[in-house]
Design a protein around this motif. Structure first.
Motif, PDB file in Angstrom:
ATOM      1  N   ASN A 322       0.847  -1.195   0.000  1.00 35.55           N
ATOM      2  CA  ASN A 322       0.000   0.000   0.000  1.00 35.55           C
ATOM      3  C   ASN A 322       0.880   1.242   0.000  1.00 35.55           C
ATOM      4  O   ASN A 322       1.429   1.627   1.025  1.00 35.55           O
ATOM      5  N   ARG A 323       1.013   1.875  -1.149  1.00 33.54           N
ATOM      6  CA  ARG A 323       1.839   3.084  -1.289  1.00 33.54           C
ATOM      7  C   ARG A 323       0.997   4.290  -1.713  1.00 33.54           C
ATOM      8  O   ARG A 323       1.508   5.236  -2.287  1.00 33.54           O
ATOM      9  N   GLY A 324      -0.299   4.208  -1.450  1.00 31.48           N
ATOM     10  CA  GLY A 324      -1.170   5.310  -1.845  1.00 31.48           C
ATOM     11  C   GLY A 324      -1.622   5.238  -3.289  1.00 31.48           C
ATOM     12  O   GLY A 324      -2.085   6.236  -3.845  1.00 31.48           O
ATOM     13  N   GLN A 325      -1.511   4.038  -3.905  1.00 35.92           N
ATOM     14  CA  GLN A 325      -1.951   3.916  -5.288  1.00 35.92           C
ATOM     15  C   GLN A 325      -3.464   3.667  -5.345  1.00 35.92           C
ATOM     16  O   GLN A 325      -4.098   3.296  -4.340  1.00 35.92           O
ATOM     17  N   VAL A 326      -4.013   3.851  -6.520  1.00 34.98           N
ATOM     18  CA  VAL A 326      -5.402   3.487  -6.794  1.00 34.98           C
ATOM     19  C   VAL A 326      -5.414   2.616  -8.045  1.00 34.98           C
ATOM     20  O   VAL A 326      -4.537   2.719  -8.910  1.00 34.98           O
ATOM     21  N   VAL A 327      -6.409   1.757  -8.130  1.00 33.78           N
ATOM     22  CA  VAL A 327      -6.550   0.882  -9.289  1.00 33.78           C
ATOM     23  C   VAL A 327      -7.253   1.645 -10.408  1.00 33.78           C
ATOM     24  O   VAL A 327      -8.196   2.409 -10.160  1.00 33.78           O
ATOM     25  N   ARG A 328      -6.764   1.452 -11.634  1.00 35.09           N
ATOM     26  CA  ARG A 328      -7.419   2.092 -12.780  1.00 35.09           C
ATOM     27  C   ARG A 328      -7.625   1.054 -13.880  1.00 35.09           C
ATOM     28  O   ARG A 328      -6.672   0.404 -14.327  1.00 35.09           O
ATOM     29  N   VAL A 329      -8.864   0.908 -14.301  1.00 34.34           N
ATOM     30  CA  VAL A 329      -9.218   0.076 -15.446  1.00 34.34           C
ATOM     31  C   VAL A 329      -9.738   1.016 -16.528  1.00 34.34           C
ATOM     32  O   VAL A 329     -10.725   1.719 -16.314  1.00 34.34           O
ATOM     33  N   GLY A 590       8.720   1.610   1.659  1.00 40.26           N
ATOM     34  CA  GLY A 590       8.185   2.740   0.928  1.00 40.26           C
ATOM     35  C   GLY A 590       7.880   3.960   1.748  1.00 40.26           C
ATOM     36  O   GLY A 590       7.554   5.022   1.205  1.00 40.26           O
ATOM     37  N   GLU A 591       7.986   3.854   3.096  1.00 40.85           N
ATOM     38  CA  GLU A 591       7.629   4.987   3.956  1.00 40.85           C
ATOM     39  C   GLU A 591       8.544   6.180   3.743  1.00 40.85           C
ATOM     40  O   GLU A 591       8.113   7.331   3.808  1.00 40.85           O
ATOM     41  N   LEU A 592       9.822   5.944   3.454  1.00 46.07           N
ATOM     42  CA  LEU A 592      10.787   7.033   3.291  1.00 46.07           C
ATOM     43  C   LEU A 592      10.917   7.514   1.849  1.00 46.07           C
ATOM     44  O   LEU A 592      11.741   8.382   1.569  1.00 46.07           O
ATOM     45  N   GLY A 593      10.132   6.960   0.980  1.00 46.60           N
ATOM     46  CA  GLY A 593      10.203   7.383  -0.411  1.00 46.60           C
ATOM     47  C   GLY A 593      11.115   6.484  -1.231  1.00 46.60           C
ATOM     48  O   GLY A 593      11.542   5.415  -0.784  1.00 46.60           O
TER      49      GLY A 593
END
Length: 872
Positions: A322-329, A590-593
Motif C-alpha cells: 500500500n503506497r497510496g496507489q489506486v486501481v485504474r481500469v 516505501g515509507e521514506l520514499g
C-alpha cells in the motif's frame, strides 16, 4: 441611351411598365454612369427584349409543369449558374474567401487527422472496446503509472470473474545479432493468453502454448510482420529458424499479421522464460503491465470494482504493497495515448477557434457585399421572388464558395499533416494517414462553414425593405441591424483571437521556464553514446577489463578533456527506482520514499560537472571495498540529515531484507535525471565495477566539433570490440532538445494558430472600420467643411475601431480566465491565469487593432471636403 432604353420599356405590358418601369430605368442609369460602353448597351438591349417577350407571352401560355425532381434539379442548376456568374464578377472577394476557407478547413482536417489517428481510430483487434488496461497509479498523480507486480497479477487472474482473459506484459528489448550489424529491437515478454486477449491469429505458424510459457522451456519467439519483412526479407521458411540475440537464441514459431501493430513491438516471448526470480517473488516490485478482455455482459465499471476489491484484500494481507496507489481500469487505446490526449484536444480546440474566426470574417464580408446587393434583392423580390427562393440562392453562393474551399482544404491537410509529422519523432504521430473518417470530417467541416458564414448574411439580405432599397440607387443602404451584426462578428473574432494569443503566450512562457531549469550538470561539449557488449563477455572480470580499455582509449583521443562510463546517463527517459531504507531509522517499505540508482566510474562527477558538496568521490579502490561505498545527492542528504552529516550513514536502495548496507562516503549536487520538466528525484550512486553490465553509456567531454568527435569515438570503440552495438549517438544538448520536443511541438502549432487568428481578426476589424468610414464619407466632408481638422476625423475612425477591439479584449479576457484550466497539464512553472501574459496578449491585440483601424482612418482624413460631399 437613356431615351432608347425608355423606348424599349414600351415592349413590356402596361401594368408591368407602370409598376417597375421607373425603377428599371433608374437602375440602368446608375449602371450606365458606372460603366458606360457598348458592352453594357448591347447586353441591356438583349436582356430587355428577351424579358419583354417572355413577360408578354408567359401569361398566355400554360406550361406543362415538369416532374418535381426535375424541377428542383433545374432550379438548383439555375442557382449554381447564377451564383457562379455573380462570384466571377467579384473575383477578389471569391479568391480571398476561398483561401480563407481552404486554410481553415485544411488545418482543422489535419489536426483532426492526428487526433483521430491517435485517440479515436479503432484499434486493429476484434471488438477493441472490450480490451482494457489494468494497473495501479499514484493516488495524487494519475499520470504516474505503476502497473502491477507479478504476484498481484496472479491474484487478479485467479480471483477475477469479469475478464475473459487477463495477460501480463514485461518490456523485453534485445540486441539482434542477425546480419552484418547488430541492431536493438523492442519486444514484449507476455503471458500465453496475451494473444487470446487481442483475439488475433498469426499469419504464419502459431503462438506459444502453456507448456512453452514456463521457466526452463525451450526458448520460442513470435515475430511481428514488420520485423519479419524488414529484418528477414519476408522469408517464407522463417518458421523453425533459430535467431540469435545477445543473451539467447530463440526458435521462431509464428509471425503476426501486418494489421497487428501493438506499440511498434517487433517480437513477443513467453513471460515465464524471461522474468527473473527477484521480480517473481516480490509484490513491491511493479514491473508488469496488465491487459484484459472483458467478458460479454460485463462493463468496465464491473472490472474496476472487482479489481479494487481484490487489491484491497491483497493490501490487507501485505501492508507493504500500500503506497497510496489506486486501481485504474481504462480502455487500452486511452491508456496507450494518455500522455498525448491533453495536447491533441487543446490543439484541436485551438484550430477550431481559427475556423470560427475565419467564418466570422467571411460572414462580415458577405454582409458588406449584401449591402451592395440590396437593390438587386429588392428588384427580384418586386418581380415575384419569394424570400425562401432568394435565401436558397444566397446559400447556394455560400456553398459554391465552401465546396472548392473544402477540396483545397483537404490538399492543405495532406501537406500540414506531413509538416507536423516532421516536427516530432513520436511514432504515434508519424503513423497518421487520411482515411474515410478524415474525409467525412472535411465534408462535415465544409457544410458547417457554409452554414456559419452563409446563413446570417442570407437571412439579412432577404429581409430588405423594398422602398428604401429601390430609392437608394447604387448607394449602399445600411441599417443599424446590419451594422450591429458586423460589429458583433468583429468583437467575437477579437475575443477568440485573444484566447489563442493568451494560450500561445502561456505555452511560450512555460517552454522558456523549462529551458531555464538547471539540469545539475554541464550539458555543453558532451558527446553521448549507448553501448551493448556482445554475449561473449560472460564474466565480471572480462566486462570490467573492457571498461578500463575503453576508458583509456577514449581518454587518449586528441581533443578529449574527459571520458566516463555509466549504466545510464541523465535525461534518458524512464527511470527505475527503489525504496529508501536507512539503517538507523526502521521504517515500513516505501515509507521514506524512493531513489534512483546509478552505477558510475570514479571520474563521472568530474566529467559531467556535477559538484561534490561533501565527502569524497569514488576512487579505484572502491570496487573491492568491504564498506560498499555509495554517494547520494544533496536533496537526499538534506531530506534525511538536515542538521547533521550524512557521511558514514548506511542505507539500502530496495527491499530492506535484500542486499548489503551501503555506506555514504560523499554528497553531490542534485541532477534532473528524468528531464528538465520533471522534479529531481533522490539519487544514489555506486561504483560501476560493483555491478558491471553489458549495457552502458559513454560520455565524452570535448570542445571539438561534435560530429567529427562522434565518428572518432565510434571508430575507437569498434577498434576495441568490433561486435559492439553502438547507438543513440549524439550530444547531451540534443538529448535535452529531444526531451522537450513535445512542448516545442505544442508551442509551434498553437503559436501558428494564434498568428493566423491575429491576422484574420485584424483583417476583419479593418474591413468593418473601412466600411463604416465609407458610409460616413459625406458626414466627414460636412465636418471638415465646418472646420473640423483631419486629426478629428482620424480620431473618430480610430475610436470606432479601438472601441470594438477593447470590447473584444474584455470579453476575451473573461473567456480566457474561465477556460484557462484546459491548459494546466501543458504548462510548467506558469499559472493558467498568468496576468503578465494576459496583459501582453491584450496589448499586442490592441496595437494590431490600432494599425488595422489607422489605415481606413488615414484614408478618410485625406479626402477633400468637396469630394466627400459629392460622394452621395
Amino acid at each position: 441611351m437613356k431615351r432608347f432604353v425608355a423606348t424599349l420599356l414600351h415592349l413590356f405590358p402596361s401594368a408591368f411598365r407602370r409598376k417597375f418601369g421607373a425603377d428599371m430605368l433608374a437602375d440602368f442609369e446608375d449602371r450606365w454612369h458606372e460603366n458606360r460602353g457598348w458592352r453594357l448597351a448591347t447586353r441591356t438591349v438583349l436582356d430587355l427584349t428577351v424579358a419583354a417577350v417572355s413577360e408578354r407571352f408567359s401569361s398566355r401560355l400554360k406550361p406543362i409543369p415538369p416532374p418535381k425532381g426535375e424541377k428542383s434539379m433545374r432550379i438548383l442548376l439555375q442557382d449554381l449558374q447564377f451564383a457562379a456568374r455573380t462570384l466571377l464578377r467579384t473575383p477578389g472577394f471569391a479568391i480571398v474567401t476561398l483561401l480563407t476557407l481552404a486554410l481553415g478547413i485544411g488545418l482543422n482536417t489535419a489536426m483532426f487527422s492526428l487526433a483521430y489517428g491517435v485517440l479515436w481510430r479503432s484499434m486493429p483487434y476484434p471488438r477493441p472496446d472490450r480490451v482494457v488496461m489494468v494497473g495501479e497509479v499514484d493516488g495524487k498523480n494519475p499520470d504516474a503509472y505503476w502497473g502491477t507486480s507479478y504476484l498481484n497479477l496472479l491474484d487478479w487472474r485467479s480471483r477475477s470473474t469479469t475478464f475473459e482473459h487477463l495477460a501480463g506484459m514485461l518490456s523485453d528489448d534485445r540486441v539482434l545479432r542477425e546480419g552484418a550489424e547488430p541492431v536493438r529491437v523492442s519486444g514484449l515478454a507476455v503471458t500465453r493468453d496475451f494473444f487470446d486477449v487481442m483475439k488475433v491469429s498469426p499469419a504464419l505458424g502459431r503462438v506459444f502454448n502453456e507448456a512453452e510459457d514456463r521457466k526452463g522451456a525451450p526458448p520460442v519467439i513470435v515475430l511481428s510482420h514488420r520485423m519479419w519483412s524488414s529484418r528477414f526479407a519476408s522469408d517464407p521458411a522463417i518458421l523453425g529458424r533459430s535467431i540469435r540475440f545477445d543473451s539467447a537464441t530463440f526458435a521462431v514459431i509464428g509471425v503476426m499479421p501486418a494489421s497487428f501493430d501493438y506499440r511498434q513491438i517487433e517480437f513477443w516471448t513467453p513471460l515465464e522464460q524471461v522474468i527473473n526470480e527477484y521480480f517473481r517473488s516480490r509484490r513491491t516490485v511493479w514491473v508488469l503491465n496488465a491487459v484484459g478482455r472483458l467478458r460479454d455482459g460485463k462493463k468496465m465499471a464491473d472490472a474496476q470494482s472487482e479489481v479494487e476489491g481484490i487489491t484491497g484484500q491483497i493490501r490487507q494481507a501485505f501492508p507493504d504493497t500500500n503506497r497510496g496507489q489506486v486501481v485504474r481500469v481504462s480502455p487500452l487505446q486511452t491508456e496507450l495515448n494518455r500522455d498525448l490526449r491533453p495536447a491533441l484536444i487543446v490543439l484541436l480546440g485551438a484550430v477550431t477557434l481559427v475556423l470560427l474566426i475565419a467564418c466570422g470574417n467571411i460572414a462580415a464580408l458577405m454582409l458588406v457585399r449584401g449591402t451592395g446587393r440590396a437593390r438587386e434583392m429588392a428588384i427580384r423580390s418586386a418581380l415575384g421572388g419569394r424570400s425562401t427562393r432568394l435565401f436558397r440562392q444566397l446559400l447556394t453562393e455560400s456553398a459554391l464558395l465552401a465546396c472548392p474551399g473544402g477540396i483545397a482544404g483537404v490538399g492543405i491537410s495532406f501537406w500540414a499533416t506531413r509538416y507536423i509529422s516532421g516536427l516530432t519523432k513520436d511514432p504515434r504521430l508519424l503513423d497518421v494517414h487520411t482515411d474515410t473518417s478524415v474525409l467525412l470530417f472535411a465534408v462535415a467541416a465544409t457544410l458547417v462553414t457554409t452554414v456559419l458564414f452563409g446563413i446570417a448574411p442570407a437571412i439579412r439580405a432577404t429581409r430588405v425593405d423594398l422602398s428604401d432599397a429601390l430609392r437608394s440607387g447604387t448607394r449602399s443602404s445600411s441599417s443599424p441591424e446590419r451594422a450591429f451584426v458586423q460589429r458583433a462578428l468583429v468583437v467575437a473574432e477579437v475575443a477568440l483571437c485573444l484566447a489563442l494569443l493568451s494560450g500561445a503566450g502561456l505555452l511560450f512562457k512555460s517552454f522558456r521556464r523549462v529551458l531555464e531549469v538547471q539540469p545539475g550538470f554541464r550539458t555543453e561539449d558532451l558527446v553521448t553514446i549507448r553501448v551493448n557488449l556482445p554475449g561473449t563477455y560472460e564474466s565480471v572480470a572480462a566486462v570490467t577489463q573492457l571498461y578500463k580499455r575503453m576508458y583509456d582509449s577514449l581518454a587518449a583521443i586528441p581533443g578529449v578533456t574527459g571520458a566516463t562510463l555509466v549504466n545510464r546517463l541523465p535525461i534518458s527517459g524512464g527511470e527505475a527506482n527503489g525504496d529508501i531504507n536507512i539503517e538507523s531509522r526502521p521504517s515500513r517499505s516505501g515509507e521514506l520514499g524512493t531513489s534512483t540508482f546509478r552505477r558510475v566510474m570514479p571520474n563521472y562527477f568530474n566529467v559531467l560537472g556535477i559538484p561534490l558538496v561533501r565527502g569524497r568521490a569514488f576512487d579505484d579502490r572502491d570496487g573491492g571495498s568491504p564498506i560498499r561505498p555509495v554517494i547520494i545527492d544533496d536533496a537526499f542528504a538534506h531530506r534525511f540529515w538536515p542538521n547533521g552529516d550524512a557521511i558514514g550513514q548506511r542505507i539500502k536502495i530496495g527491499p530492506r531484507d535484500a542486499g548489503d548496507w551501503l555506506t555514504i562516503v560523499g554528497v553531490v549536487g542534485s541532477v534532473r535525471q528524468l528531464g528538465l520538466d520533471s522534479d529531481a528525484p533522490y539519487s544514489a550512486y555506486e561504483p560501476l565495477v560493483t555491478h558491471p553490465s553489458a549495457r552502458f553509456e559513454v560520455a565524452v567531454r570535448t570542445p571539438a566539433d561534435a560530429n567529427s568527435m562522434i565518428a572518432t569515438v565510434r571508430r575507437q570503440l569498434r577498434s576495441i570490440e568490433p561486435n559492439l552495438l553502438v547507438d543513440n549517438v549524439g550530444t547531451m544538448s540534443q538529448r535535452i532538445t529531444d526531451s522537450v520536443a513535445s512542448r516545442r511541438l505544442n508551442l509551434v502549432l498553437f503559436g501558428l494558430f494564434a498568428a493566423l487568428a491575429l491576422g484574420l481578426a485584424s483583417v476583419g476589424l479593418y474591413g468593418v472600420v473601412a466600411y463604416a468610414a465609407g458610409q460616413r464619407t459625406q458626414e466627414f466632408g460636412i465636418r471638415m467643411a465646418l472646420g473640423a481638422r483631419s486629426a478629428d476625423v482620424l480620431g473618430l475612425v480610430l475610436g470606432q475601431g479601438l472601441s470594438l477591439a477593447l470590447v473584444g479584449v474584455a470579453l476575451g479576457l473573461a473567456a480566457t480566465l474561465a477556460s484557462s484550466v484546459v491548459l494546466t497539464r501543458l504548462l510548467f512553472g506558469v499559472e493558467p491565469a498568468d496576468l503578465p501574459t494576459l496583459a501582453v496578449a491584450s496589448l499586442i491585440l490592441t496595437i494590431v487593432a490600432l494599425i488595422a483601424s489607422w489605415l481606413p482612418a488615414h484614408r478618410a482624413c485625406r479626402i477633400a471636403p468637396i469630394d466627400a460631399l459629392r460622394s452621395e
